[in-house]
Design a protein around this motif. Structure first.
Motif, short mmCIF file in Angstrom:
data_model
loop_
_atom_site.label_atom_id
_atom_site.label_comp_id
_atom_site.label_asym_id
_atom_site.label_seq_id
_atom_site.Cartn_x
_atom_site.Cartn_y
_atom_site.Cartn_z
N UNK A 1 0.51 -1.79 0.37
CA UNK A 1 0.09 0.06 0.16
C UNK A 1 0.54 0.60 0.10
N UNK A 2 0.77 2.26 -1.38
CA UNK A 2 1.14 3.64 -0.99
C UNK A 2 0.57 4.55 -0.34
N UNK A 3 1.25 5.63 -0.15
CA UNK A 3 0.44 6.91 -0.02
C UNK A 3 1.01 8.02 -0.40
N UNK A 4 0.18 8.74 -1.60
CA UNK A 4 1.11 9.75 -1.74
C UNK A 4 -0.21 11.56 -1.18
N UNK A 5 1.18 12.04 -0.64
CA UNK A 5 0.69 13.46 -0.06
C UNK A 5 1.03 14.51 -1.01
N UNK A 22 -3.50 10.47 -0.62
CA UNK A 22 -4.02 8.83 -1.16
C UNK A 22 -3.47 8.01 -0.93
N UNK A 23 -4.24 7.01 -0.56
CA UNK A 23 -3.81 5.08 -0.40
C UNK A 23 -3.78 4.53 -1.90
N UNK A 24 -3.03 3.22 -1.73
CA UNK A 24 -3.97 3.07 -3.31
C UNK A 24 -2.61 1.42 -3.55
N UNK A 25 -3.30 0.66 -3.81
CA UNK A 25 -2.77 -0.57 -3.84
C UNK A 25 -3.49 -1.47 -3.54
N UNK A 26 -3.30 -3.04 -3.13
CA UNK A 26 -4.59 -3.68 -3.22
C UNK A 26 -5.34 -3.86 -1.97
#
Length: 119
Positions: A1-5, A22-26
């Motif tokens: 899981x990746x977070x981008x600020x 925003x969090x992305x991934x499975x």
């Protein structure tokens, strides 16, 4: 899981900024998301957090000035910062904890975004 600020920047005292992460991934579900900050020479501190049920927490130093919110459909958390003070200057980090398909339980950090408040 990746977070981008997103959303850091420079502002004068009394001004406002809005951070988003925003969090992305499975991702299966997110239990809580939050914002931490770390000023030079200081430890990282929790600024605000929000649970999946909508419960919120604020550090005493930001109560009444900052508002945390989330868009669960977008796995995104926001931090609206008003009446900013020079002591709010720090690198702000987002954090999320939950369950992901591949990782199981996860706790992830964003890359940090700098907020500078000048007097």
């Amino acid at each position: 899981v990746q977070l981008q600020a997103f959303g850091g920047g420079s502002v004068q005292a009394g001004g406002s900024l809005r951070l988003s992460c925003a969090a992305s991934g499975s991702i299966v579900s997110i239990k809580a998301m939050g914002w931490y900050r770390q000023a030079p020479g200081n430890q990282r501190e929790l600024v605000a957090a929000i649970t999946s049920g909508g419960s919120t927490y604020y550090a005493d130093s930001v109560k009444g000035r900052f508002t945390i919110s989330r868009d669960s459909a977008k796995n995104t958390v926001y931090l609206q910062m008003n009446s900013l003070k020079p002591e709010d200057t720090a690198v702000y980090y987002c954090n999320a904890a939950g369950i992901a398909t591949m990782e199981g339980d996860f706790g992830s950090w964003g890359q940090g975004t700098l907020v500078t408040v000048s007097s």
